[in-house]
Structures are given as structure tokens and as C-alpha cells.
Design a protein around this motif. Sequence first.
Motif, PDB file in Angstrom:
ATOM      1  N   SER A  18      -0.006  -1.475   3.683  1.00  0.00           N
ATOM      2  CA  SER A  18       0.720  -2.684   3.278  1.00  0.00           C
ATOM      3  C   SER A  18       2.029  -2.311   2.581  1.00  0.00           C
ATOM      4  CB  SER A  18      -0.155  -3.632   2.450  1.00  0.00           C
ATOM      5  OG  SER A  18      -0.538  -3.040   1.263  1.00  0.00           O
ATOM      6  N   ALA A  19       2.067  -1.162   1.903  1.00  0.00           N
ATOM      7  CA  ALA A  19       3.340  -0.696   1.338  1.00  0.00           C
ATOM      8  C   ALA A  19       4.325  -0.400   2.472  1.00  0.00           C
ATOM      9  CB  ALA A  19       3.119   0.551   0.482  1.00  0.00           C
ATOM     10  N   ALA A  20       3.818   0.215   3.538  1.00  0.00           N
ATOM     11  CA  ALA A  20       4.674   0.558   4.681  1.00  0.00           C
ATOM     12  C   ALA A  20       5.239  -0.700   5.333  1.00  0.00           C
ATOM     13  CB  ALA A  20       3.881   1.371   5.703  1.00  0.00           C
ATOM     14  N   GLU A  21       4.435  -1.770   5.326  1.00  0.00           N
ATOM     15  CA  GLU A  21       4.927  -3.044   5.873  1.00  0.00           C
ATOM     16  C   GLU A  21       6.129  -3.563   5.098  1.00  0.00           C
ATOM     17  OE1 GLU A  21       2.146  -6.313   6.347  1.00  0.00           O
ATOM     18  OE2 GLU A  21       0.852  -4.964   7.512  1.00  0.00           O
ATOM     19  N   ARG A  22       6.213  -3.181   3.830  1.00  0.00           N
ATOM     20  CA  ARG A  22       7.370  -3.586   3.008  1.00  0.00           C
ATOM     21  C   ARG A  22       8.527  -2.600   3.156  1.00  0.00           C
ATOM     22  NH1 ARG A  22       5.250  -4.613  -3.009  1.00  0.00           N
ATOM     23  NH2 ARG A  22       7.254  -5.674  -3.182  1.00  0.00           N
ATOM     24  N   GLY A  23       8.384  -1.634   4.045  1.00  0.00           N
ATOM     25  CA  GLY A  23       9.479  -0.695   4.274  1.00  0.00           C
ATOM     26  C   GLY A  23       9.417   0.537   3.396  1.00  0.00           C
ATOM     27  N   LEU A  24       8.248   0.773   2.771  1.00  0.00           N
ATOM     28  CA  LEU A  24       8.113   1.929   1.882  1.00  0.00           C
ATOM     29  C   LEU A  24       7.372   3.045   2.629  1.00  0.00           C
ATOM     30  CD1 LEU A  24       7.037  -0.180  -1.213  1.00  0.00           C
ATOM     31  CD2 LEU A  24       9.250   0.979  -0.927  1.00  0.00           C
ATOM     32  N   VAL A  26       5.187   6.326   3.074  1.00  0.00           N
ATOM     33  CA  VAL A  26       4.052   6.790   2.262  1.00  0.00           C
ATOM     34  C   VAL A  26       3.446   8.092   2.786  1.00  0.00           C
ATOM     35  CG1 VAL A  26       3.452   4.462   1.490  1.00  0.00           C
ATOM     36  CG2 VAL A  26       2.457   5.350   3.601  1.00  0.00           C
ATOM     37  N   ILE A  27       2.757   8.788   1.865  1.00  0.00           N
ATOM     38  CA  ILE A  27       1.948   9.958   2.218  1.00  0.00           C
ATOM     39  C   ILE A  27       0.608   9.844   1.494  1.00  0.00           C
ATOM     40  CG2 ILE A  27       3.783  11.655   2.659  1.00  0.00           C
ATOM     41  CD1 ILE A  27       3.384  12.586  -0.298  1.00  0.00           C
ATOM     42  N   PRO A  28      -0.456  10.449   2.048  1.00  0.00           N
ATOM     43  CA  PRO A  28      -1.733  10.445   1.323  1.00  0.00           C
ATOM     44  C   PRO A  28      -1.688  11.392   0.124  1.00  0.00           C
ATOM     45  CG  PRO A  28      -1.950  11.600   3.436  1.00  0.00           C
ATOM     46  CD  PRO A  28      -0.558  11.065   3.376  1.00  0.00           C
ATOM     47  N   LEU A  29      -2.336  10.968  -0.979  1.00  0.00           N
ATOM     48  CA  LEU A  29      -2.428  11.799  -2.179  1.00  0.00           C
ATOM     49  C   LEU A  29      -3.885  12.091  -2.486  1.00  0.00           C
ATOM     50  CD1 LEU A  29       0.096  10.132  -4.708  1.00  0.00           C
ATOM     51  CD2 LEU A  29       0.537  11.994  -3.088  1.00  0.00           C
ATOM     52  N   VAL A  61       6.449  15.203   0.605  1.00  0.00           N
ATOM     53  CA  VAL A  61       7.129  13.920   0.768  1.00  0.00           C
ATOM     54  C   VAL A  61       7.869  13.843   2.109  1.00  0.00           C
ATOM     55  CG1 VAL A  61       9.346  14.440  -0.327  1.00  0.00           C
ATOM     56  CG2 VAL A  61       8.266  12.219  -0.704  1.00  0.00           C
ATOM     57  N   TYR A  62       8.090  14.997   2.739  1.00  0.00           N
ATOM     58  CA  TYR A  62       8.756  14.976   4.050  1.00  0.00           C
ATOM     59  C   TYR A  62       7.854  14.412   5.137  1.00  0.00           C
ATOM     60  CZ  TYR A  62      12.369  17.707   1.821  1.00  0.00           C
ATOM     61  OH  TYR A  62      13.366  18.108   0.981  1.00  0.00           O
ATOM     62  N   ASP A  63       6.550  14.343   4.867  1.00  0.00           N
ATOM     63  CA  ASP A  63       5.632  13.719   5.826  1.00  0.00           C
ATOM     64  C   ASP A  63       5.733  12.195   5.790  1.00  0.00           C
ATOM     65  OD1 ASP A  63       4.632  16.213   6.418  1.00  0.00           O
ATOM     66  OD2 ASP A  63       2.716  15.962   5.378  1.00  0.00           O
ATOM     67  N   ALA A  64       6.380  11.654   4.750  1.00  0.00           N
ATOM     68  CA  ALA A  64       6.301  10.217   4.500  1.00  0.00           C
ATOM     69  C   ALA A  64       6.810   9.405   5.675  1.00  0.00           C
ATOM     70  CB  ALA A  64       7.101   9.857   3.251  1.00  0.00           C
ATOM     71  N   ARG A  70       1.379   6.825  12.428  1.00  0.00           N
ATOM     72  CA  ARG A  70       1.528   8.116  11.754  1.00  0.00           C
ATOM     73  C   ARG A  70       0.790   8.125  10.417  1.00  0.00           C
ATOM     74  NH1 ARG A  70       4.706  12.883  11.448  1.00  0.00           N
ATOM     75  NH2 ARG A  70       5.274  13.387   9.299  1.00  0.00           N
ATOM     76  N   ILE A  71       0.817   6.991   9.712  1.00  0.00           N
ATOM     77  CA  ILE A  71       0.110   6.923   8.423  1.00  0.00           C
ATOM     78  C   ILE A  71      -1.400   7.083   8.636  1.00  0.00           C
ATOM     79  CG2 ILE A  71      -0.423   5.413   6.463  1.00  0.00           C
ATOM     80  CD1 ILE A  71       2.432   4.165   6.971  1.00  0.00           C
ATOM     81  N   ARG A  72      -1.910   6.415   9.688  1.00  0.00           N
ATOM     82  CA  ARG A  72      -3.343   6.570   9.996  1.00  0.00           C
ATOM     83  C   ARG A  72      -3.670   8.022  10.338  1.00  0.00           C
ATOM     84  NH1 ARG A  72      -5.882   1.689  10.601  1.00  0.00           N
ATOM     85  NH2 ARG A  72      -4.470  -0.098  10.810  1.00  0.00           N
ATOM     86  N   ALA A  73      -2.761   8.665  11.070  1.00  0.00           N
ATOM     87  CA  ALA A  73      -2.983  10.068  11.448  1.00  0.00           C
ATOM     88  C   ALA A  73      -2.966  10.964  10.206  1.00  0.00           C
ATOM     89  CB  ALA A  73      -1.920  10.510  12.448  1.00  0.00           C
ATOM     90  N   LEU A  74      -2.055  10.685   9.281  1.00  0.00           N
ATOM     91  CA  LEU A  74      -1.980  11.469   8.044  1.00  0.00           C
ATOM     92  C   LEU A  74      -3.281  11.333   7.253  1.00  0.00           C
ATOM     93  CD1 LEU A  74       1.691  10.621   6.956  1.00  0.00           C
ATOM     94  CD2 LEU A  74       0.796  12.948   7.248  1.00  0.00           C
ATOM     95  N   PHE A  75      -3.779  10.094   7.138  1.00  0.00           N
ATOM     96  CA  PHE A  75      -5.018   9.876   6.382  1.00  0.00           C
ATOM     97  C   PHE A  75      -6.223  10.456   7.131  1.00  0.00           C
ATOM     98  CE2 PHE A  75      -4.560   7.465   2.443  1.00  0.00           C
ATOM     99  CZ  PHE A  75      -3.204   7.148   2.482  1.00  0.00           C
ATOM    100  N   ALA A  76      -6.180  10.423   8.454  1.00  0.00           N
ATOM    101  CA  ALA A  76      -7.280  11.015   9.226  1.00  0.00           C
ATOM    102  C   ALA A  76      -7.332  12.526   8.995  1.00  0.00           C
ATOM    103  CB  ALA A  76      -7.101  10.703  10.708  1.00  0.00           C
ATOM    104  N   ALA A  77      -6.160  13.120   8.785  1.00  0.00           N
ATOM    105  CA  ALA A  77      -6.105  14.563   8.538  1.00  0.00           C
ATOM    106  C   ALA A  77      -6.470  14.896   7.086  1.00  0.00           C
ATOM    107  CB  ALA A  77      -4.704  15.089   8.854  1.00  0.00           C
TER     108      ALA A  77
END
Length: 288
Positions: A18-24, A26-29, A61-64, A70-77
Motif C-alpha cells: 500500500s505504500a508502493a501504491e502511494r508512490g513510495l 520499498v524494501i523488506p526489512l 535501498v537500491y532494491d527498492a 518486484r515487491i512480492r518477489a523481494l518478500f518471497a526471497a
Amino acid sequence: MATTDRQATTLALAHALSAAERGLAVIPLSRTKLPALRSPHRLDPVPLPCHGECGRFGHGVYDASTDPARIRALFAAAPWATGYGIACGLPPHHLIGIDLDTKTGTDSSAALRELALRHLFTIPDTVVVLTPSGGRHLWLTGPPDVVVPNSAGRLAPGIDIRGAGGYLVGPGSRTEHGVYGTAPGTAGLPPAPCPPALLRLLLPPPRTPAPPPASSGGHGQGLVQFVLAAHEGQRNTRLFWAACRAYENGIGPDLVAPLIDAARSTGLTEREARATIASAARLTGQRR
Ligand SMILES: [Zn+2]
């Protein structure tokens, strides 16, 4: 507990999307607030500087990204992720985080109010994220052509700045100290533009040589020299500084053409130079 962790990951992913929907972007922490994915280069005998050009995840942060796939893939990893970081300094918001810490025992909120009084700016209504340790993150936006660096305690003790290359722990993240959440009534606000007077405090002091006073050399010649001496990588910052000082000293309009010439000879295009000077004019209040 594994189940709880999985729920935390699912929740973090939902908040990140939902943050990404606002144009932000993100990366998993992880629970320690660090990027959840480790560098694929950490075991290289001679690690090469890579910001993701290798195509793998794990570049902080370069993954953001704002791309849901891509966000789903990052979290899957990173199925151990329980939070997400929001990259600062990226378009479209060019987010700047004002991190008001309480751990040091200093009242950083009072320090920010004092700075506001002294430098005549108002802290705008904006998104405020409450940290588990009682701190607060203010979200502000910056102009696209100004690079705000990260800094810790430079403005005042307990005030850290998250700028280009930095990230903020997003609301809804779970860390080992607790959950981050938005302050009541601020979640739906758009991040407010950083007040110009505050923005100037966030910019780095110029590298040596220091910019000469606008008056030296007559008609801002010193400022033109300051721009001419810029190396690649500091051209825009120097031009911005010089233009700000020119406007502050009332010689801005006269210096537009000489500054553009100087900037072009350092390799900026006329369009870039004009945009930077226009920003300086805006930020010093030369709106009309
Ligand atoms: Zn790489």
C-alpha cells in the motif's frame, strides 16, 4: 513462533504494497530494521561496487521498488522479513525523513521547534510515524533537483535526517522493539513539502573552497567562479548554492545568465541549469 513470523511477513508485505501504491519505493526489512536480504557480493574475495546491476537482490535501498510484482518477489526471497523500509530521495516524492529520537535523553522535538523559531519556518502538517521507542519520523518531500544527504545529529542532538540513499522504517513494520505506526490523523495526509528554510539547513556545507561572499569580486563574480570550479558530482549542488546566495543578496536576476554560462562550461545543460536556478529562486522566496 513460525506462524506468527509468517503473519508478520504477510502483514509487512501488505503495508509495503500500500505504500508502493502511494508512490513510495520499498524494501523488506528484518526485525533488526536492516535490509532483510544480504548482499550477494558479501563472499566475493574482492567485492565490486554494485548497486544491483548484477540483477540479483540484496543491494539494500537500491532494491527498492514501487512495482508490486518486484515487491512480492523481494518478500518471497526474504520470508523472515517483518517490516519494510521506504527509500528516501526517490521520485516522485523525493522523501526526506526527519527522525526525532528520544533514546539519547534529549528532547529532539523541542530542538526542532527551537530551530523552527530561530530560522522562521513552520513545521507543516504531514505524515508522522511513531516508533516503538517513543521517537517520531516526520515525512517531508523535497524538490527533484536537490540532493539531501543523510546526517545524524548535525541539526541538533537527536535529530537525524534520512535523505538520498537512506530509508525510513514504514508504518506497520514489526521490529524486535515493537511496531511502527502512524500518529492519529496523519496516515491519510500527503507528505508535505519541506519548508525552504529547513531545506537549506539540511543541505551540506559546501566543500572546499568555501563559496566567497556574493559581494567579493563585484557583481557576484565570486559565485560564478565557485560554479566554474565544480567537479562532476557537485555541479548541481554548487550551482544551487551560488544561485541561493545570489538571490539572498538581491543579485539573483542579474546573475542568471552568467551562472547558466558557468554551469554549461562545467557540463550541465542549459535546461538543467535553469531548473536548478529556478529552484533556488523559489526556495529563497523569489516567487513573484
Ligand atoms: Zn550486485
